[in-house]
Design an enzyme around this catalytic site. Structure first.
Site, PDB file in Angstrom:
ATOM      1  N   HIS A 275     -15.587   0.693   1.830  1.00 49.91           N
ATOM      2  CA  HIS A 275     -15.410   1.998   2.446  1.00 49.91           C
ATOM      3  C   HIS A 275     -16.516   2.980   2.092  1.00 49.91           C
ATOM      4  O   HIS A 275     -16.544   4.099   2.595  1.00 49.91           O
ATOM      5  CB  HIS A 275     -14.070   2.606   1.987  1.00 49.91           C
TER       6      HIS A 275
ATOM      7  N   SER B 148       0.813  -1.231   0.000  1.00 54.06           N
ATOM      8  CA  SER B 148       0.000   0.000   0.000  1.00 54.06           C
ATOM      9  C   SER B 148       0.836   1.267   0.000  1.00 54.06           C
ATOM     10  O   SER B 148       0.320   2.341  -0.308  1.00 54.06           O
ATOM     11  CB  SER B 148      -0.919   0.013   1.215  1.00 54.06           C
TER      12      SER B 148
ATOM     13  N   CYS C 190      -7.894   2.637   0.749  1.00 53.76           N
ATOM     14  CA  CYS C 190      -8.941   1.879   0.068  1.00 53.76           C
ATOM     15  C   CYS C 190      -8.417   1.287  -1.239  1.00 53.76           C
ATOM     16  O   CYS C 190      -7.968   2.006  -2.130  1.00 53.76           O
ATOM     17  CB  CYS C 190     -10.135   2.799  -0.227  1.00 53.76           C
TER      18      CYS C 190
END
Lengths: 368, 606
Positions: B365, B322, B378
Site C-alpha cells: 500500500h 480484518s 492494510c
C-alpha cells in the site's frame, strides 16, 4: 465376658411382638404392591423388603453383643460420624426427585438422615443423663442439646427433606420435655416457636407451602395433593367396619394414590380390613410403645432410661404423623410407617432402635 | 435441687413416664376417633363413592403465551388440535375398543397400542393418549360412533403453531415433550409428564412466563365413562404473551438473502441493544417438532453439513479477521503507540524474525497513516501496531469491547468465543507466546474467535459513541388480556475502553470504508444514507505464497469466510449489523451487500 444371665433376661415377648407387626406389614405391603405394578415387579419389590427385614433382624441381634452403655461413652463419635455422612451426602449424594438424600456405598444406598435420628437420640440421652434434676433444666443446660439438634437439622433441611428434619426436632423435643425443663424456659421456648412460624414460612419451597395450605383447606387444590387426600379418605372410609377383604380394595386396585406402598399404605389396610384391621394395628403399636416405656421404667441407669424413652418417642412420632396424614389430620409429609411402609433405610433404622431397646432390657440387672 | 446420680430416682421416672403414657393414649384415641368418623359415620357415603368409582380427574391444558414481533405482528400462535384419549377402566376390553378406533380412523392398531403402552400399567382411571392431532374428518367419524366406544374421549387442546415457517426459528426455538430428568429437576413450574415445554430459543428461556397454569375438573362418570356431572372446575390460566424486539420484515429479508448460503445476520438498534434481526442459515421448520419430530426428519437435520440446528449468531465462533483491526486501532491509539499521523510503509510484506508476513495486497500500500490503513485494511500497518501494543494489551482491549465474553443475551448455549493472552497459551499448551502470533492476532487471525452477535454489539457501541448494550430480545411480557406483567428495560453493560478522540478517528475511517473512494466496501453505497463499516475475510486455509486471489478455484470447504460489520447512518446510527457468510470469500462482495440491502429497507421507515 458374655454373662449367661443375659440370655435368661432376653425379652422374647418383645421380639415376637416385632415379628408380628412385621408380618402384618408384609401382608399389607403385598396387597399395596399388586395393585400398581406388574407381577414381576411386585415379586422383586416384595423380596427386597423381606431381605431388608431379615438384614434388620440380624443387625438387631448382633448389636446385642455390645453393652448399650458403650454408646454413652461413644456418643460424640457416633454423632460426628453421622454428621460426617450428612455432609458427604451434600457433596457426593445421589440426586433423586430434586434432592440429595442418598449416599451410594458399593451396592447399598443409605440415607444418613435416617441414621442421624438414632445418633441424635443417643447423644441427647448422654447429655441429659448427667444433668437431670427435680426442678427441670434451665437455659444454660439446654444450649448444648440445642446445638446438637440444629446442626443435623440444617443439613437435612438443605437436602431438602423438611419432613425428616422436623421429625428430628419433634423427637428431640419429646426427649427434652421428658427430662423436664423449668416452667419459665418452657414458656419462653413456646413463645419462640410461635414467633419462628412466619420466619420458617418464607424459607419453605413453593411445593411445601402448597401442601400446608392444602391441608388447611383441601378445596384449594382439588386436583393435586388435595385430590390425594380426598381419594385416601374415600379408600379409608369405604373400608367401613370389616373392610372389603384381602386384595379386594377397589380404590387400591385402581391406583388412585401415588404412594400407596410407601407413605399412603394405611389407606390400603383400612380399605381391605376395615375398622377392625386398623384398630388391631393401632393396638399392636400401642403395646409396642408401652413395652418401650416399660423398658425405660425398669432400667436402673439414667442414660438407659432416657435412651429407651427416646427410641419409643421416635416410633410414636412416625406412627402418629403417618396415620394422621393419611387420614387428613395433618399435611402431607413423607414419613413412613414403621415396619409397614416399603423402604430399606426406614426398616434398618427402626430395627436398630428395637435392638437398643432389647439391649437395655437384657442388661437391666447388670450393675453399672 | 439435687442432681441425680447414675441411678435414677424411681418415683421421678415413674411420674414422667405416666405423663408420656397419657399423651400417647390421648393421641392414639384421636387416631381411633378419626377412623370411626371416616369408616363408620361417613363409611356408607365413602363406600358408595368407591363402588361407583365414579370420580375422575380431567386436566385442562393451559394455552401457551403468544409471541409477537416489535410491531405487534403475531409470530407464534396456538391452534386447536383434536386428541383421542382412552380411560382403560371405562373401556372394559381395551384391545377391542382400540381395534374399533383403529378401523374407523384407519390408523394401524399397533401404533395405537404402542401409545397406550407408553403410559405404563398404573392409573386405569386416568385418560391415556391414543393419538394426537387427528383430522376433522376423523373427528367426525368418531363423534358419530361415540356410543359404541366406551372409555374413548376426544379432547380439544391448544397446540403450538409457528405462522412463518423457518423464520427466526433459532431465535424463537421450539417445543418438545418434557423428559424424565427435566421433570425430576424441579426447575419447571406447573408441568407434569406429557407436557410440552420449550426446548430451545426463546421458548426455552421464557418457559416460565409462556407456560401458564394447567386447570382441571373433577367429574362424575357413568359406567361407560361418559360424564354425568361436573363436580368442580379449575379454569386454566393462559401463559403470558411476549413482545419481541424482532422486526419481522427485516428478518424475512435477511433470511431470503441467506438462502442457500451458510451464515448468520444480526441487526440491532445501537441506541438500546434491541435485536432487530437474528438469522442463521440453514434454518429448520419448528412445526416439525410439534408432537415429536420424526426420526427421519431429525436425522436429515443432524447430518446436514450446514448444521441447521446451530444458531450461528450466538453459537458459531469465527476468526474476526480484518474486522478486528478496529480493536487493534483502539488499543494502539489509546496506549499511545501511534497517533493519527503515525505512518507505516507497506511494501506488501513485513519481515519478522526469519518469517515473512504478507499483506493481502501483494505489491503493498505504500506509506500510510491509520485512517488509510483501516480504510484499505492494510495488514502491514496492523502488524506494526500489534507488535508495539503486544498481545496482552490487545486482549485487554478486546475483552473491554465485549469480545471473549458472553453478551448476556437471554438465550441458552451462547458461546463466548476466545481472546488469547500469553497466560492463556501457557495454560492451554504449556508453551510461551511467540512474537509472530501477535501479528496474526493483530489482524484477527490465529487463535481469535468471536460470534456474530458479539461483533454486532461491538460495532453498535462504536456507532453510538461507546456504549455496550446487553442485547435485548424481549421488550415486554403481557397477560393475554393485555395487562403488563413485566417490562425488560435496555441494559448497559459498560463502555468501550476508548476516548472520544480515538473513537472519532476510527469512526472516520469506518465511514471511508464505504463512502470513501478507496474503501473496501464502497460497492454498497446508498443514495440517502451514509454507512460506516468494516469488511473482513477470515482464512479457513492458509494460502501459499504467490497464490493470492486464486481462491475462486479452491474447494468450497477451503474458501474464506466473509465478514461485514457496520452501522448506519454514519452520524447518529439507528441500526448496526453484523453479517458472516461461511466460505463467502470476500467480505466486500458477499457479506456487505446483505447489510446494504437491509439498511436500505430499514431506512425507508425513517
Amino acid at each position: 465376658m458374655f454373662d449367661r444371665r443375659l440370655i435368661e433376661n432376653f425379652d422374647w415377648g418383645f421380639v415376637i411382638l416385632i415379628l408380628t407387626i412385621s408380618i402384618v406389614g408384609l401382608v399389607i405391603l403385598y396387597s399395596a404392591l399388586t395393585a400398581g405394578h406388574d407381577a414381576g415387579v411386585v415379586h422383586i419389590l416384595f423380596k427386597k423388603q423381606i431381605i431388608w427385614m431379615g438384614s434388620g433382624f440380624i443387625i438387631m441381634i448382633i448389636s446385642l453383643l455390645i453393652d448399650y452403655r458403650e454408646l454413652d461413652k461413644l456418643n460424640l463419635f457416633i454423632y460426628a460420624l453421622c454428621v460426617g455422612l450428612l455432609v458427604s451426602v451434600m457433596i457426593f449424594g445421589q440426586l433423586g426427585g430434586g434432592s440429595r438424600r442418598w449416599l451410594v456405598l458399593g451396592f447399598v444406598r443409605i440415607q444418613p438422615s435416617e441414621l442421624m435420628k438414632i445418633a441424635l437420640i443417643i447423644s441427647l440421652s448422654s447429655v441429659y443423663s448427667t444433668c437431670v434434676c427435680q426442678t427441670g433444666l434451665n437455659f444454660n443446660k439446654l444450649i448444648k442439646p440445642a446445638v446438637l439438634c440444629i446442626i443435623p437439622f440444617i443439613l437435612i433441611v438443605n437436602q431438602p427433606d423438611l419432613g425428616t428434619g422436623l421429625l428430628l426436632l419433634l423427637i428431640a423435643g419429646s426427649i427434652t420435655l421428658f427430662v423436664k425443663v423449668e416452667r419459665r424456659v418452657l414458656v419462653a421456648l413456646s413463645g419462640l416457636c410461635f414467633a419462628a412460624i412466619p420466619l420458617i414460612w418464607f424459607t419453605l419451597k413453593s411445593y411445601q407451602k402448597s401442601r400446608i395450605l392444602t391441608f388447611l383447606n383441601p378445596d384449594r387444590d382439588p386436583l393435586g395433593s388435595g385430590y390425594h387426600i380426598i381419594q385416601s379418605k374415600i379408600a379409608i372410609g369405604s373400608g367401613m367396619m370389616t373392610g372389603k377383604g384381602f386384595l379386594k380394595g377397589t380404590q387400591n386396585a385402581l391406583s388412585f394414590l401415588p404412594e400407596q406402598h410407601t407413605d399412603f399404605i394405611v389407606s390400603v389396610l383400612a380399605e381391605e380390613w376395615g375398622l377392625i384391621g386398623c384398630s388391631a394395628l393401632l393396638i399392636l403399636y400401642f403395646i409396642l410403645l408401652f413395652w418401650g416405656l416399660n423398658i425405660a421404667y425398669n432400667c436402673r441407669n439414667m442414660f438407659g432410661s432416657i435412651l429407651a424413652f427416646g427410641i419409643t418417642a421416635m416410633i410414636f412420632c412416625q406412627v402418629f404423623i403417618n396415620i394422621g396424614m393419611v387420614m387428613g389430620l395433618m399435611p402431607v409429609v413423607g414419613v413412613p410407617l414403621p415396619l409397614v411402609s416399603y423402604g430399606g433405610s426406614s426398616v434398618i433404622t427402626n430395627m436398630v432402635g428395637f435392638g437398643i431397646l432389647l439391649n437395655i432390657r437384657m442388661r437391666r440387672f447388670t450393675p453399672n | 435441687m439435687a442432681v441425680f446420680d447414675k441411678n435414677p430416682d424411681k418415683e421421678w421416672i415413674k411420674q414422667r413416664l405416666i405423663g408420656a403414657s397419657i399423651c400417647i393414649l390421648l393421641l392414639f384415641l384421636l387416631l381411633f376417633l378419626r377412623l370411626v368418623y371416616l369408616q363408620i359415620i361417613k363409611g356408607e357415603e365413602f363406600r358408595l363413592l368407591s363402588e361407583k368409582n365414579a370420580v375422575r380427574l380431567q386436566s385442562i391444558k393451559s394455552s401457551r403465551g403468544l409471541i409477537f414481533d416489535r410491531n405487534k405482528t403475531l409470530l407464534v400462535d396456538n391452534r386447536p388440535s383434536f386428541n383421542i384419549k382412552i380411560v382403560r377402566e371405562d373401556a372394559g376390553d381395551v384391545r377391542k375398543i382400540v381395534r374399533k378406533v383403529a378401523g374407523l380412523i384407519q390408523i394401524p392398531f399397533q401404533e395405537l397400542m404402542e401409545n397406550i403402552a407408553k403410559a405404563g400399567k398404573g392409573a386405569f382411571y386416568k385418560p391415556v393418549t391414543l393419538k394426537n392431532n387427528i383430522s376433522r374428518d376423523q373427528l367426525a367419524i368418531l363423534e358419530a360412533h361415540k356410543f359404541d366406544l366406551p372409555g374413548i374421549q376426544i379432547d380439544i387442546e391448544p397446540t403450538r403453531y409457528y405462522i412463518y415457517k423457518k423464520t427466526a426459528a433459532h431465535l424463537i426455538g421450539y417445543l418438545g415433550e418434557i423428559n424424565y430428568d427435566e421433570l425430576k429437576s424441579n426447575n419447571y413450574l406447573n408441568v407434569r409428564a406429557g407436557d410440552s415445554i420449550g426446548k430451545y430459543g426463546i421458548e426455552k428461556s421464557f418457559q416460565e412466563d409462556l407456560h401458564g397454569k394447567r386447570g382441571g375438573r373433577q367429574v362424575e362418570v357413568d359406567a361407560n365413562g361418559r360424564i354425568i356431572k361436573i363436580l368442580r372446575t379449575i379454569e386454566p390460566v393462559a401463559g403470558f404473551d411476549l413482545n419481541l424486539t424482532l422486526d419481522l420484515g427485516l428478518q424475512q429479508a435477511a433470511e431470503k438473502m441467506l438462502e442457500n448460503k451458510v451464515g448468520a445476520v444480526v441487526a440491532m438498534d445501537p441506541n438500546n441493544g434491541d435485536i432487530l434481526v437474528m438469522a442463521s442459515s440453514p434454518s429448520f421448520d419448528q412445526n416439525d417438532f410439534i408432537g415429536g419430530i420424526s426420526s427421519k426428519k431429525w436425522a436429515s437435520l443432524i447430518s446436514n453439513p450446514g448444521k441447521p440446528m446451530v444458531n450461528k449468531a450466538i453459537q458459531a465462533e469465527y476468526p474476526p479477521a480484518s474486522t478486528y483491526k478496529i480493536i487493534t486501532s483502539l488499543a494502539a491509539l489509546e496506549e499511545k503507540h501511534i497517533d493519527i499521523n503515525t505512518e507505516v510503509f507497506c511494501p506488501g510484506f513485513l519481515k519478522y524474525g526469519n518469517r515473512k508476513f504478507r499483506c493481502w495486497k501483494k505489491y503493498g500500500h505504500g506509506r500510510m497513516a491509520i485512517t488509510d490503513g483501516l480504510t484499505q485494511s492494510c495488514d502491514v500497518f496492523y502488524y506494526q501496531a500489534g507488535i508495539q501494543t503486544g498481545v496482552d494489551a490487545l486482549a485487554q482491549y478486546a475483552t473491554g469491547c465485549g469480545l471473549g465474553v458472553k453478551t448476556g443475551i437471554m438465550l441458552g448455549n451462547e458461546r463466548k468465543g476466545l481472546i488469547p493472552t500469553s497466560a492463556w497459551k501457557m495454560r492451554r499448551f504449556n508453551e510461551p507466546w511467540q512474537g509472530g502470533e501477535t501479528l496474526s492476532i493483530a489482524i484477527g487471525q490465529g487463535f481469535d474467535l468471536v460470534t456474530p452477535l458479539q461483533m454486532a454489539v461491538f460495532i453498535a457501541a462504536v456507532g453510538n459513541g461507546g456504549t455496550l448494550y446487553r442485547p435485548r430480545i424481549v421488550k415486554s411480557i403481557e397477560s393475554n388480556d393485555g395487562k403488563s406483567i413485566k417490562k425488560i428495560d435496555p441494559e448497559i453493560r459498560g463502555g468501550l475502553p476508548a476516548s472520544r478522540e480515538t473513537l472519532d478517528i476510527v469512526r472516520n475511517a469506518l465511514f471511508n470504508v464505504v463512502q470513501g473512494a478507496r474503501g473496501t466496501a464502497r460497492g454498497i453505497q446508498l443514495k440517502n444514507v451514509d454507512i460506516a463499516g468494516k469488511t473482513g475475510t477470515a482464512q479457513v486455509f492458509s494460502i501459499k505464497k504467490g497464490e493470492e486471489n486464486k481462491s475462486e478455484k479452491l474447494e468450497y470447504a477451503l474458501r474464506d469466510h466473509a465478514w461485514f460489520i457496520c452501522y448506519a447512518p454514519a452520524e447518529n446510527p439507528v441500526i448496526a449489523i453484523s453479517v458472516i457468510i461461511e466460505h463467502g470469500e470476500h467480505g466486500s462482495t458477499t457479506a456487505a451487500p446483505v447489510a446494504g440491502a437491509l439498511i436500505e429497507q430499514y431506512m425507508k421507515n425513517f
